[in-house]
Design a protein around this motif. Structure first.
Motif, PDB file in Angstrom:
ATOM      1  N   LEU A 189     -30.244  -7.274  22.393  1.00 63.33           N
ATOM      2  CA  LEU A 189     -30.827  -6.934  23.689  1.00 63.33           C
ATOM      3  C   LEU A 189     -31.953  -5.954  23.451  1.00 63.33           C
ATOM      4  N   GLU A 190     -33.165  -6.305  23.885  1.00 60.20           N
ATOM      5  CA  GLU A 190     -34.313  -5.410  23.735  1.00 60.20           C
ATOM      6  C   GLU A 190     -34.870  -5.062  25.110  1.00 60.20           C
ATOM      7  N   THR A 191     -35.343  -3.825  25.258  1.00 58.31           N
ATOM      8  CA  THR A 191     -35.836  -3.359  26.549  1.00 58.31           C
ATOM      9  C   THR A 191     -37.203  -2.713  26.406  1.00 58.31           C
ATOM     10  N   ALA A 192     -37.938  -2.712  27.517  1.00 56.70           N
ATOM     11  CA  ALA A 192     -39.196  -1.984  27.652  1.00 56.70           C
ATOM     12  C   ALA A 192     -39.234  -1.512  29.101  1.00 56.70           C
ATOM     13  N   GLY A 193     -38.914  -0.244  29.330  1.00 62.84           N
ATOM     14  CA  GLY A 193     -38.722   0.219  30.696  1.00 62.84           C
ATOM     15  C   GLY A 193     -37.537  -0.498  31.315  1.00 62.84           C
ATOM     16  N   SER A 194     -37.732  -1.103  32.475  1.00 63.66           N
ATOM     17  CA  SER A 194     -36.656  -1.860  33.117  1.00 63.66           C
ATOM     18  C   SER A 194     -36.698  -3.344  32.765  1.00 63.66           C
ATOM     19  N   LEU A 195     -37.638  -3.740  31.911  1.00 64.02           N
ATOM     20  CA  LEU A 195     -37.737  -5.128  31.455  1.00 64.02           C
ATOM     21  C   LEU A 195     -36.814  -5.334  30.271  1.00 64.02           C
ATOM     22  N   TRP A 196     -36.364  -6.559  30.055  1.00 70.96           N
ATOM     23  CA  TRP A 196     -35.445  -6.808  28.955  1.00 70.96           C
ATOM     24  C   TRP A 196     -35.490  -8.267  28.520  1.00 70.96           C
TER      25      TRP A 196
END
Length: 403
Positions: free
Chosen positions: A157-164
């Motif tokens: 699972l990778e995230t960038a802010g609230s994006l994933w």
């Protein structure tokens, strides 16, 4: 900075993680029983409170002393999670959930890896991620990626802010480090410059290779102790010994130290192996079981200053002696270290018994090195940095009179 890896072997799933943090940040092992919670209650995470679940699973966690959340851990259903700092082009938000909070929440609320991922992304979208990720450097923050595993498989699972984004691991192995890796998601959101400073591609190349060939816990112990091309750490003035999985602090741009390590064997009995101390190269991996809590006196009070009641800080007396001349120092006890672990992997002892034996062994090694008083072979700038960390921790310098 950190690395997490999973091996999907013919016999089942193996998992491993190094947690790289500030050099004086003690990391503690804590057990939490399963519990039911009344409707309407909340749980106080590191920076915010969120609604509590009606039921939380039993867990064992390895967490920085000052955080509610954890760098890595396991629950009673065989779910294990590790997180990585990742640097993205998305803005950092107000204090919210930390990646470490999401690790603990996924373990407390997920019966499978897929359940845990669903819990984590739901909470990420609802509450966001943000806030200081360092007690020593309050302005330091980052986004997170995760490797979530159970006895049936693993998910990235990778995230960038609230994006994933997610990716199911197909095998034979998969590793993550301090950069986004999922195709498309990484292209859109990765901060490549900060990833290069973190040397994440160099470390991930080594952990990916190790993940693909590991067949048992001893292989993963070795993977987490890897110093790269040399058997002992080599240092850069920019980022210390961060180009290999067993990180040692020293860089002027980023200075991060492996402060805890974990290996999970999800085959059969499901035994977890943790150092509970910094630097896996100078530590012994001890067996843990989620259903057998083992409180170590003094560890619950471990903090950012040296405390002889804390097992983490007692190990620092050995670790920081070894750093003066890693090659010569480690050679004096490496054979016994590996013999102990090989015996335990074959017939795992009770956790309390293992901690006692490890403490006795480390005390012998420390006394031997103190008597040997080996010259400090580190460059002057590196010695100066460690002297500063010693002073801030309120402990005597590890520099030798023979340096």
């Amino acid at each position: 900075m950190c690395d997490t890896l999973v091996s999907l072997t013919d016999d089942g799933v193996l998992f491993a993680k190094n947690s790289d943090r500030d050099p004086n940040e003690a990391q503690v092992l804590t057990w939490h029983a399963a519990a039911d919670h009344p409707s309407g209650t909340s749980t106080a995470c590191t920076w915010i409170a969120i609604p509590e679940a009606s039921h939380t699973h039993a867990t064992v966690l390895s967490r920085p002393w000052w955080m509610w959340g954890a760098e890595m851990g396991a629950n009673e259903h065989g779910v294990v999670i590790g997180n990585e700092a990742v640097f993205t082009t998305q803005p950092h938000g107000d204090p919210a959930l930390l990646g470490m909070d999401l690790v603990r929440l996924g373990l407390e609320r997920g019966r499978t890896a897929a359940d845990a991922v669903e819990v984590m992304v739901t909470l990420l979208e609802r509450h966001g991620q943000g806030g200081s990720c360092s007690q020593a450097k309050p302005g330091f923050t980052y986004h997170n990626s995760f490797l979530v595993a159970d006895p049936q498989g693993a998910i990235v699972l990778e995230t960038a802010g609230s994006l994933w984004a997610t990716e199911r691991v197909e095998g034979p192995g998969r590793s993550i480090s301090n950069g986004l890796t999922i195709e498309g998601f990484a292209d859109a959101h990765a901060n490549r410059l900060r990833g290069r400073v973190a040397a994440c591609s160099l470390r991930r190349a080594r952990t990916q290779a190790a993940a693909e060939v590991a067949v048992g816990p001893l292989d993963l112990f070795a993977a987490l102790r890897d110093h790269g091309a040399e058997p002992s750490p080599t240092y850069s003035v920019v980022n210390g010994a961060l180009d290999a999985p067993c990180a040692h602090a020293g860089g002027r741009v980023t200075a991060t130290q492996t402060t805890g390590s974990w290996v999970a064997d999800l085959r059969g009995e499901q035994i977890h192996w943790a150092t509970g101390t910094s630097a896996p190269c100078t530590s012994i991996f001890k067996p843990l079981r989620v259903d057998q809590p083992t409180a170590r006196p003094g560890d619950e009070a471990a903090g950012a200053t040296a405390d002889p009641a804390s097992g983490w800080w007692r190990h620092e007396d050995l670790h920081r002696l070894v750093l003066r001349d890693h090659a010569a120092s480690h050679a004096r006890f490496a054979a016994e270290q590996h013999r102990i672990e090989a015996r335990w992997v074959t017939a795992p002892p009770a956790t309390a018994e293992a901690f006692d034996e490890a403490e006795a062994a480390e005390a012998r090694w420390r006394a031997d090195l103190q008597a040997a008083d080996l010259p400090d072979r580190r460059p002057r700038w590196l010695r100066s940095m460690w002297t500063g960390w010693d002073q801030r921790a309120g402990r005597a310098s590890t520099r030798s009179a023979a340096a």
